[in-house]
Write a protein that holds these residues in place. Structure first.
Motif, PDB file in Angstrom:
ATOM      1  N   UNK A 188       0.762  -1.245   0.386  1.00 27.40           N
ATOM      2  CA  UNK A 188       0.449   0.397  -0.270  1.00 27.40           C
ATOM      3  C   UNK A 188       0.488   1.305  -0.337  1.00 27.40           C
ATOM      4  N   UNK A 189       0.374   2.875  -0.604  1.00 33.61           N
ATOM      5  CA  UNK A 189       1.166   3.446  -0.207  1.00 33.61           C
ATOM      6  C   UNK A 189       2.671   3.138  -1.017  1.00 33.61           C
ATOM      7  N   UNK A 190       2.907   2.922  -2.358  1.00 25.90           N
ATOM      8  CA  UNK A 190       4.582   2.815  -1.524  1.00 25.90           C
ATOM      9  C   UNK A 190       4.830   2.324  -3.299  1.00 25.90           C
ATOM     10  N   UNK A 191       6.078   3.529  -4.179  1.00 24.36           N
ATOM     11  CA  UNK A 191       6.565   3.514  -5.477  1.00 24.36           C
ATOM     12  C   UNK A 191       7.966   2.574  -5.583  1.00 24.36           C
ATOM     13  N   UNK A 192       8.433   2.144  -6.278  1.00 23.57           N
ATOM     14  CA  UNK A 192       9.579   2.593  -6.831  1.00 23.57           C
ATOM     15  C   UNK A 192       9.859   2.792  -8.293  1.00 23.57           C
ATOM     16  N   UNK A 193      11.341   2.671  -8.750  1.00 22.49           N
ATOM     17  CA  UNK A 193      11.960   2.553  -9.785  1.00 22.49           C
ATOM     18  C   UNK A 193      12.891   2.150 -10.180  1.00 22.49           C
ATOM     19  N   UNK A 194      12.838   1.442 -11.471  1.00 19.70           N
ATOM     20  CA  UNK A 194      13.828   0.499 -12.228  1.00 19.70           C
ATOM     21  C   UNK A 194      14.422   0.450 -13.416  1.00 19.70           C
ATOM     22  N   UNK A 195      15.624   0.230 -12.368  1.00 21.26           N
ATOM     23  CA  UNK A 195      16.787   0.671 -14.070  1.00 21.26           C
ATOM     24  C   UNK A 195      17.127  -0.470 -14.351  1.00 21.26           C
ATOM     25  N   UNK A 196      17.364  -0.831 -15.564  1.00 19.72           N
ATOM     26  CA  UNK A 196      18.107  -2.166 -15.965  1.00 19.72           C
ATOM     27  C   UNK A 196      19.253  -1.692 -16.516  1.00 19.72           C
ATOM     28  N   UNK A 197      20.463  -2.293 -16.616  1.00 19.38           N
ATOM     29  CA  UNK A 197      21.360  -1.925 -18.077  1.00 19.38           C
ATOM     30  C   UNK A 197      22.416  -3.428 -17.817  1.00 19.38           C
ATOM     31  N   UNK A 198      23.628  -2.828 -18.857  1.00 21.23           N
ATOM     32  CA  UNK A 198      23.956  -4.697 -19.083  1.00 21.23           C
ATOM     33  C   UNK A 198      24.508  -4.897 -18.129  1.00 21.23           C
ATOM     34  N   UNK A 199      25.023  -4.132 -17.099  1.00 17.84           N
ATOM     35  CA  UNK A 199      26.107  -4.719 -16.360  1.00 17.84           C
ATOM     36  C   UNK A 199      25.176  -4.976 -14.842  1.00 17.84           C
ATOM     37  N   UNK A 200      24.335  -4.120 -14.391  1.00 17.44           N
ATOM     38  CA  UNK A 200      23.820  -4.915 -12.926  1.00 17.44           C
ATOM     39  C   UNK A 200      22.178  -4.236 -13.745  1.00 17.44           C
ATOM     40  N   UNK A 201      21.333  -4.387 -12.349  1.00 22.98           N
ATOM     41  CA  UNK A 201      20.041  -4.291 -12.631  1.00 22.98           C
ATOM     42  C   UNK A 201      19.853  -3.047 -10.711  1.00 22.98           C
ATOM     43  N   UNK A 202      18.812  -2.278 -10.895  1.00 24.59           N
ATOM     44  CA  UNK A 202      19.054  -1.605  -9.698  1.00 24.59           C
ATOM     45  C   UNK A 202      17.309  -0.981  -9.586  1.00 24.59           C
ATOM     46  N   UNK A 203      17.531  -0.676  -8.261  1.00 24.23           N
ATOM     47  CA  UNK A 203      16.030  -0.482  -7.611  1.00 24.23           C
ATOM     48  C   UNK A 203      15.856   0.339  -6.784  1.00 24.23           C
ATOM     49  N   UNK A 204      15.046   1.554  -7.073  1.00 30.54           N
ATOM     50  CA  UNK A 204      14.974   2.605  -6.033  1.00 30.54           C
ATOM     51  C   UNK A 204      14.209   3.074  -4.743  1.00 30.54           C
ATOM     52  N   UNK A 205      13.563   3.006  -3.841  1.00 31.63           N
ATOM     53  CA  UNK A 205      12.620   2.614  -2.601  1.00 31.63           C
ATOM     54  C   UNK A 205      12.318   4.313  -3.208  1.00 31.63           C
ATOM     55  N   UNK A 206      10.963   4.157  -3.945  1.00 36.84           N
ATOM     56  CA  UNK A 206      11.032   5.953  -3.520  1.00 36.84           C
ATOM     57  C   UNK A 206       9.878   5.608  -1.893  1.00 36.84           C
ATOM     58  N   UNK A 207       9.255   4.870  -1.623  1.00 40.17           N
ATOM     59  CA  UNK A 207       8.278   5.187  -0.677  1.00 40.17           C
ATOM     60  C   UNK A 207       7.992   3.908  -0.322  1.00 40.17           C
ATOM     61  N   UNK A 208       7.838   3.995   0.862  1.00 35.73           N
ATOM     62  CA  UNK A 208       6.380   2.521   1.568  1.00 35.73           C
ATOM     63  C   UNK A 208       7.020   1.211   1.563  1.00 35.73           C
ATOM     64  N   UNK A 209       7.076   0.241   0.773  1.00 35.65           N
ATOM     65  CA  UNK A 209       6.778  -1.371   0.776  1.00 35.65           C
ATOM     66  C   UNK A 209       7.713  -1.966   0.021  1.00 35.65           C
ATOM     67  N   UNK A 210       8.140  -2.776  -0.278  1.00 38.96           N
ATOM     68  CA  UNK A 210       8.496  -3.492  -1.293  1.00 38.96           C
ATOM     69  C   UNK A 210       9.567  -4.786  -1.376  1.00 38.96           C
ATOM     70  N   UNK A 211       8.492  -5.988  -2.117  1.00 39.25           N
ATOM     71  CA  UNK A 211       8.759  -7.440  -1.917  1.00 39.25           C
ATOM     72  C   UNK A 211       9.515  -7.804  -3.470  1.00 39.25           C
ATOM     73  N   UNK A 212      11.249  -8.023  -3.424  1.00 38.64           N
ATOM     74  CA  UNK A 212      12.227  -8.472  -4.257  1.00 38.64           C
ATOM     75  C   UNK A 212      12.063  -9.931  -4.535  1.00 38.64           C
ATOM     76  N   UNK A 213      12.117 -10.478  -5.608  1.00 34.62           N
ATOM     77  CA  UNK A 213      11.940 -12.648  -5.864  1.00 34.62           C
ATOM     78  C   UNK A 213      12.803 -11.739  -6.565  1.00 34.62           C
ATOM     79  N   UNK A 214      14.177 -11.782  -6.499  1.00 38.32           N
ATOM     80  CA  UNK A 214      15.209 -11.505  -7.879  1.00 38.32           C
ATOM     81  C   UNK A 214      15.735 -12.910  -8.155  1.00 38.32           C
ATOM     82  N   UNK A 215      15.894 -12.872 -10.200  1.00 35.33           N
ATOM     83  CA  UNK A 215      16.117 -13.846  -9.816  1.00 35.33           C
ATOM     84  C   UNK A 215      16.974 -14.732 -10.210  1.00 35.33           C
TER      85      UNK A 215
END
Length: 316
Positions: A135-162
């Protein structure tokens, strides 16, 4: 980026249209061009839906100041974060209504993926990772050839990475950076900083610091704003919301009410005389009104509704 989220360029274009349509005097030709822009890409209407709310939030400011705020920021091509801070500062200083509303926040409004109060979302990202937003959450995602990036902007996130993707997953939070390779992790902003729970793999806290700290599977820690780290024992299952439930054991009613309030718009109060009553059970988050009703069956409390958005829990 989530495949259904508008790109930053489209958000910038939507801000430009907001200036032209809300704070200038649009001509019929301008309106026709705007309709053409909306139809030119399937993500443009979503970008407009997000950004057009800025016009509502800035309505309390003098019209010329609002227009110059948006237009000036656009011309200067400031960074998105600087741009949002400027808008938020002007809105707070110019209109008390901003502070009185539900705290959606400009960064959340323009994030790649976000949820409203009471909403939860899940999807599979382009790298095969599974992501859930509470609830009431937000993220930004950015992928490149060398890395994956997640920014927790607000709230709560669950990440089950591949685990089949060998790129490191970098996570930016307000308390500092984290990194994992194949972790299943949960991150929640709170008043003390950040709650971090690891269900699989390992997470490295402050990976670039002289003394990085690893958190392993089965651990739940509280990370303070000053970088402190300590294990915590909770009255609730931090992963429960990922299954759509609020699962608690001997949680004080005041704490339970505060937790439930995250999933309800408006105000939920708990009277001091019942604050220490203990709550145990598993509750479906899809119906918070029913949860409140269930409390009256297990505890000596009553629920008073002044309005749908102003609710109090008191002694029966």
């Amino acid at each position: 980026m989530h495949e259904h989220a508008p790109a930053q360029a489209q958000v910038d274009q939507a801000i430009d249209w907001l200036v032209k349509l809300r704070f200038d005097r649009p001509t019929p030709r301008t309106e026709q061009q705007f309709q053409h822009w909306l139809a030119s890409h399937p993500h443009n209407p979503l970008a407009w839906q997000r950004v057009s709310q800025l016009g509502d939030e800035l309505a309390g400011l003098p019209k010329d100041l609002s227009r110059r705020t948006l237009d000036g920021s656009q011309r200067q091509r400031s960074s998105r974060r600087d741009h949002l801070k400027l808008l938020a500062l002007l809105a707070v200083s110019g209109s008390l209504g901003w502070a009185m509303r539900e705290p959606m926040g400009l960064p959340q409004l323009l994030a790649d993926s976000s949820t409203a109060t009471g909403e939860r979302r899940q999807w599979q990202a382009s790298d095969g990772s599974h992501i859930q937003l509470n609830t009431a959450s937000a993220i930004d995602l950015h992928y490149s050839a060398g890395q994956r990036q997640l920014e927790l902007v607000r709230g709560e996130v669950s990440l089950d990475s591949n685990p089949n993707d060998t790129r490191p997953f970098h996570i930016d939070t307000r308390v500092g950076p984290l990194t994992t390779l194949n972790g299943q992790v949960l991150l929640r902003e709170n008043s003390q900083g950040l709650l971090l729970a690891v269900r699989r793999g390992a997470v490295t806290l402050f990976p670039t610091s002289p003394s990085p700290r690893q958190v392993h599977s089965g651990e739940t820690v509280q990370v303070g704003a000053n970088g402190s780290i300590h294990a915590v024992t909770l009255h609730s299952d931090p992963w429960g919301w990922t299954d759509g439930v609020l699962s608690v054991q001997q949680m004080p009613l005041a704490e339970f009410a505060a937790e439930l309030a995250r999933y309800r718009p408006g105000l939920l109060r708990c009277a001091p005389e019942v604050a220490n009553l203990k709550v145990s059970g598993t509750y479906q988050l899809g119906d918070t009104r029913q949860i409140l009703q269930l409390l009256t069956r297990s505890l000596p409390v009553r629920i008073d509704y002044r309005t749908r958005y102003w609710v109090s829990i008191g002694a029966a």
